[in-house]
Enzyme design. Structure first.
Site, PDB file in Angstrom:
ATOM      1  N   ASP A  31       0.852  -1.192   0.000  1.00  0.00           N
ATOM      2  CA  ASP A  31       0.000   0.000   0.000  1.00  0.00           C
ATOM      3  C   ASP A  31       0.887   1.241   0.000  1.00  0.00           C
ATOM      4  O   ASP A  31       1.893   1.297   0.705  1.00  0.00           O
ATOM      5  CB  ASP A  31      -0.928  -0.016   1.217  1.00  0.00           C
ATOM      6  CG  ASP A  31      -2.073   0.966   1.075  1.00  0.00           C
ATOM      7  OD1 ASP A  31      -3.231   0.515   0.933  1.00  0.00           O
ATOM      8  OD2 ASP A  31      -1.817   2.195   1.097  1.00  0.00           O
ATOM      9  N   ILE A  32       0.474   2.245  -0.775  1.00  0.00           N
ATOM     10  CA  ILE A  32       1.272   3.468  -0.905  1.00  0.00           C
ATOM     11  C   ILE A  32       1.232   4.299   0.389  1.00  0.00           C
ATOM     12  O   ILE A  32       2.119   5.136   0.604  1.00  0.00           O
ATOM     13  CB  ILE A  32       0.768   4.291  -2.120  1.00  0.00           C
ATOM     14  CG1 ILE A  32       1.834   5.221  -2.652  1.00  0.00           C
ATOM     15  CG2 ILE A  32      -0.517   5.036  -1.802  1.00  0.00           C
ATOM     16  CD1 ILE A  32       1.512   5.802  -4.014  1.00  0.00           C
ATOM     17  N   ASN A  86     -12.774  -3.246   2.586  1.00  0.00           N
ATOM     18  CA  ASN A  86     -13.697  -2.117   2.656  1.00  0.00           C
ATOM     19  C   ASN A  86     -14.622  -2.225   1.448  1.00  0.00           C
ATOM     20  O   ASN A  86     -14.150  -2.345   0.307  1.00  0.00           O
ATOM     21  CB  ASN A  86     -12.932  -0.795   2.624  1.00  0.00           C
ATOM     22  CG  ASN A  86     -12.090  -0.582   3.864  1.00  0.00           C
ATOM     23  OD1 ASN A  86     -12.442  -1.058   4.941  1.00  0.00           O
ATOM     24  ND2 ASN A  86     -10.972   0.099   3.715  1.00  0.00           N
ATOM     25  N   GLN A  93     -14.308   2.512   1.171  1.00  0.00           N
ATOM     26  CA  GLN A  93     -13.700   2.009  -0.071  1.00  0.00           C
ATOM     27  C   GLN A  93     -13.466   3.206  -0.982  1.00  0.00           C
ATOM     28  O   GLN A  93     -14.405   3.981  -1.247  1.00  0.00           O
ATOM     29  CB  GLN A  93     -14.597   0.980  -0.762  1.00  0.00           C
ATOM     30  CG  GLN A  93     -13.916   0.360  -1.994  1.00  0.00           C
ATOM     31  CD  GLN A  93     -14.734  -0.749  -2.645  1.00  0.00           C
ATOM     32  OE1 GLN A  93     -15.870  -1.039  -2.235  1.00  0.00           O
ATOM     33  NE2 GLN A  93     -14.155  -1.358  -3.664  1.00  0.00           N
ATOM     34  N   HIS A  99     -10.031  -5.422  -3.508  1.00  0.00           N
ATOM     35  CA  HIS A  99      -8.709  -5.569  -2.884  1.00  0.00           C
ATOM     36  C   HIS A  99      -8.874  -5.912  -1.416  1.00  0.00           C
ATOM     37  O   HIS A  99      -9.724  -5.363  -0.720  1.00  0.00           O
ATOM     38  CB  HIS A  99      -7.860  -4.299  -3.035  1.00  0.00           C
ATOM     39  CG  HIS A  99      -8.529  -3.043  -2.563  1.00  0.00           C
ATOM     40  ND1 HIS A  99      -9.498  -2.395  -3.285  1.00  0.00           N
ATOM     41  CD2 HIS A  99      -8.363  -2.324  -1.420  1.00  0.00           C
ATOM     42  CE1 HIS A  99      -9.911  -1.334  -2.616  1.00  0.00           C
ATOM     43  NE2 HIS A  99      -9.239  -1.263  -1.478  1.00  0.00           N
ATOM     44  N   HIS A 101      -6.933  -5.773   2.157  1.00  0.00           N
ATOM     45  CA  HIS A 101      -5.801  -5.192   2.878  1.00  0.00           C
ATOM     46  C   HIS A 101      -5.264  -6.257   3.836  1.00  0.00           C
ATOM     47  O   HIS A 101      -6.023  -6.761   4.686  1.00  0.00           O
ATOM     48  CB  HIS A 101      -6.234  -4.009   3.738  1.00  0.00           C
ATOM     49  CG  HIS A 101      -6.780  -2.818   3.006  1.00  0.00           C
ATOM     50  ND1 HIS A 101      -6.075  -1.641   2.854  1.00  0.00           N
ATOM     51  CD2 HIS A 101      -7.979  -2.612   2.407  1.00  0.00           C
ATOM     52  CE1 HIS A 101      -6.828  -0.764   2.207  1.00  0.00           C
ATOM     53  NE2 HIS A 101      -7.990  -1.324   1.927  1.00  0.00           N
TER      54      HIS A 101
HETATM   55  P1  AMP Z   1      -9.714   1.416   0.121  1.00  0.00           P
HETATM   56  O1  AMP Z   1      -9.842   2.737   0.835  1.00  0.00           O
HETATM   57  O2  AMP Z   1     -10.123   0.230   0.955  1.00  0.00           O
HETATM   58  O3  AMP Z   1     -10.391   1.455  -1.239  1.00  0.00           O
HETATM   59  O4  AMP Z   1      -8.168   1.192  -0.129  1.00  0.00           O
HETATM   60  C1  AMP Z   1      -7.458   1.719  -1.212  1.00  0.00           C
HETATM   61  C2  AMP Z   1      -6.016   1.666  -0.833  1.00  0.00           C
HETATM   62  O5  AMP Z   1      -5.242   1.862  -2.003  1.00  0.00           O
HETATM   63  C3  AMP Z   1      -5.590   2.772   0.165  1.00  0.00           C
HETATM   64  O6  AMP Z   1      -5.089   2.147   1.342  1.00  0.00           O
HETATM   65  C4  AMP Z   1      -4.515   3.549  -0.592  1.00  0.00           C
HETATM   66  O7  AMP Z   1      -3.465   3.975   0.242  1.00  0.00           O
HETATM   67  C5  AMP Z   1      -4.064   2.517  -1.629  1.00  0.00           C
HETATM   68  N1  AMP Z   1      -3.475   3.067  -2.848  1.00  0.00           N
HETATM   69  C6  AMP Z   1      -3.953   4.089  -3.593  1.00  0.00           C
HETATM   70  N2  AMP Z   1      -3.163   4.292  -4.674  1.00  0.00           N
HETATM   71  C7  AMP Z   1      -2.170   3.374  -4.596  1.00  0.00           C
HETATM   72  C8  AMP Z   1      -1.032   3.073  -5.404  1.00  0.00           C
HETATM   73  N3  AMP Z   1      -0.756   3.748  -6.535  1.00  0.00           N
HETATM   74  N4  AMP Z   1      -0.213   2.059  -5.008  1.00  0.00           N
HETATM   75  C9  AMP Z   1      -0.472   1.368  -3.877  1.00  0.00           C
HETATM   76  N5  AMP Z   1      -1.533   1.595  -3.076  1.00  0.00           N
HETATM   77  C10 AMP Z   1      -2.363   2.604  -3.422  1.00  0.00           C
END
Ligand code: AMP
Length: 113
Positions: A31-32, A86, A93, A99, A101
């Protein structure tokens, strides 16, 4: 593949990600914005908006995804981990490509809020 989906772009290799492992159906990458020492997202290659949609459309990929989260937790975390899907905007979400986590490496609190 959905043309305007961030995670489809990661699957396609158009956007870089720190990939930790892959299977036939799924990809795991960091995760970023990590919320724990280990915070890895495990996603299906196939575009589905959430895990329930994936289960309806492709049970084999869903099982593969769950197995992959366990492998990531064992290899990247402590073995003790939280798996979060989520689902829906009110559940925070933000990316509408399924996805999971995988969170590990610290004492997690409950309830998650
Ligand atoms: P959600 O809020 O459950 O939809 O989670 C989306 C997740 O994607 C968040 O934890 C973000 O930090 C992660 N995210 C967004 N863009 C990227 C990216 N380019 N690379 C890795 N993780 C990302």
């Amino acid at each position: 593949m959905s043309t305007d989906c961030l995670f489809c772009s990661i699957v396609a290799g158009d956007i870089p990600a720190e990939v930790v492992s892959e299977t036939e159906h799924t990809i795991a990458f960091r995760d970023i914005a990590p919320q724990a020492p280990t915070h890895v997202l495990v996603i299906p290659r196939r575009h589905e908006p959430d895990v329930a949609s994936l289960a309806e459309a492709d049970p084999e990929a869903t099982v593969d995804l769950i197995r992959h989260t366990k492998k990531v937790a064992d290899e990247q975390g402590t073995g003790s981990y939280r798996l979060v899907f989520n689902t829906g905007a009110d559940a925070f979400q933000t990316v509408f490509h399924c996805h999971g986590h995988v969170l590990s490496g610290r004492q997690l609190t409950w309830p998650p809020g």
